[in-house]
Design an enzyme around this catalytic site. Structure first.
Site, PDB file in Angstrom:
ATOM      1  N   CYS A   1       0.753  -1.321   0.111  1.00 56.24           N
ATOM      2  CA  CYS A   1      -0.061  -0.101   0.059  1.00 56.24           C
ATOM      3  C   CYS A   1       0.826   1.295   0.002  1.00 56.24           C
ATOM      4  O   CYS A   1       1.973   1.064  -0.341  1.00 56.24           O
ATOM      5  CB  CYS A   1      -0.886   0.050   1.184  1.00 56.24           C
ATOM      6  SG  CYS A   1      -0.212   0.037   2.850  1.00 56.24           S
TER       7      CYS A   1
ATOM      8  N   ARG B   1      -3.491  -0.567   5.445  1.00 58.58           N
ATOM      9  CA  ARG B   1      -3.918  -1.617   4.608  1.00 58.58           C
ATOM     10  C   ARG B   1      -2.976  -2.993   4.570  1.00 58.58           C
ATOM     11  O   ARG B   1      -3.294  -4.160   4.757  1.00 58.58           O
ATOM     12  CB  ARG B   1      -4.389  -1.202   3.347  1.00 58.58           C
ATOM     13  CG  ARG B   1      -5.592  -0.102   3.351  1.00 58.58           C
ATOM     14  CD  ARG B   1      -5.724   0.525   1.929  1.00 58.58           C
ATOM     15  NE  ARG B   1      -4.668   1.599   1.895  1.00 58.58           N
ATOM     16  CZ  ARG B   1      -4.547   2.239   0.700  1.00 58.58           C
ATOM     17  NH1 ARG B   1      -5.183   1.878  -0.364  1.00 58.58           N
ATOM     18  NH2 ARG B   1      -3.275   3.042   0.634  1.00 58.58           N
TER      19      ARG B   1
ATOM     20  N   ASP C   1      -8.221   3.830   0.908  1.00 57.85           N
ATOM     21  CA  ASP C   1      -7.000   4.367   1.922  1.00 57.85           C
ATOM     22  C   ASP C   1      -8.265   4.712   3.228  1.00 57.85           C
ATOM     23  O   ASP C   1      -8.872   5.773   3.032  1.00 57.85           O
ATOM     24  CB  ASP C   1      -6.432   5.445   1.489  1.00 57.85           C
ATOM     25  CG  ASP C   1      -5.305   5.914   2.318  1.00 57.85           C
ATOM     26  OD1 ASP C   1      -5.279   5.548   3.630  1.00 57.85           O
ATOM     27  OD2 ASP C   1      -4.319   6.785   1.952  1.00 57.85           O
TER      28      ASP C   1
HETATM   29  P1  4NP Z   1      -1.952   2.810   3.871  1.00 55.50           P
HETATM   30  O1  4NP Z   1      -2.476   4.213   4.419  1.00 55.50           O
HETATM   31  O2  4NP Z   1      -1.262   3.117   2.731  1.00 55.50           O
HETATM   32  O3  4NP Z   1      -3.068   1.953   3.990  1.00 55.50           O
HETATM   33  O4  4NP Z   1      -0.670   2.629   5.148  1.00 55.50           O
HETATM   34  C1  4NP Z   1      -1.848   5.453   4.729  1.00 55.50           C
HETATM   35  C2  4NP Z   1      -0.929   5.555   5.644  1.00 55.50           C
HETATM   36  C3  4NP Z   1      -0.599   6.907   5.782  1.00 55.50           C
HETATM   37  C4  4NP Z   1      -0.386   7.855   5.186  1.00 55.50           C
HETATM   38  C5  4NP Z   1      -1.325   7.557   3.698  1.00 55.50           C
HETATM   39  C6  4NP Z   1      -1.903   6.314   3.663  1.00 55.50           C
HETATM   40  N1  4NP Z   1       0.208   9.033   5.040  1.00 55.50           N
HETATM   41  O5  4NP Z   1      -0.060   9.545   4.199  1.00 55.50           O
HETATM   42  O6  4NP Z   1       0.768   9.357   5.844  1.00 55.50           O
END
Ligand code: 4NP
Length: 157
Positions: free
Chosen positions: A10, A16, A124
């Protein structure tokens, strides 16, 4: 039959893909499968999964607190057999690093494994509430069931 290696990808590797890793690991039983996860971004490298991912996993009997975020790296194309991304941005970010068609062919949107969910992104959940994490958990459970069956069938042959 060689070990099947699956990488979940991800953006941050804190919401995720750690859930995808934990859920798939919970289903592999005696199959010879290695599961890992990574992010296309480096913002959270070294961090535990998001507390909300830890919570929804725990509620379902899965402990993901052994995981630490890492960034996707070029070697992953060669190490892993299947590279599952959560959304279209992840897909573009990984595909643009691929150097060969063989590498590109390993990369797939995870919900493409589920009939009727092809082309769908796992949203997300970072800026939303707990419901988003429940939704991610449920979607990834559907996908993990298909993936584990696919690997089990491969091992039978
Ligand atoms: P992930 O979610 O891609 O599912 O781990 C996110 C976690 C952090 C961020 C964006 C998406 N961020 O911008 O910090």
């Amino acid at each position: 039959m060689a070990t099947t290696k699956v990488l979940m990808v991800c953006l941050g590797n804190i919401c995720r893909s750690p859930l995808a890793e934990g859920i798939l690991k919970s289903k592999i039983q005696n199959l010879d499968v290695v599961v890992d996860s990574a992010g296309t971004g480096a913002y959270h490298v070294g961090n535990l999964p998001d507390a909300r991912s830890i919570a929804v996993a725990k509620k379902n009997g899965i402990d993901i607190t052994d995981q630490r975020a890492r960034k996707f790296e070029l070697d992953d194309f060669d190490t892993f057999d299947f590279i599952y991304v959560m959304d279209k941005a992840n897909y573009q970010n990984v595909i643009r690093l691929a150097k060969t068609d063989a590498q590109k062919s390993k990369v797939k949107m995870i919900m493409d494994e589920v009939d009727l969910q092809k082309g769908i992104s796992v949203p997300d959940p970072y800026y939303g509430g707990d419901q988003g994490f429940e939704n991610v958990y449920n979607m990834l459970t559907l996908a993990a069931d298909v993936i584990v069956n696919k690997i089990a069938n491969k091992h039978e042959r």
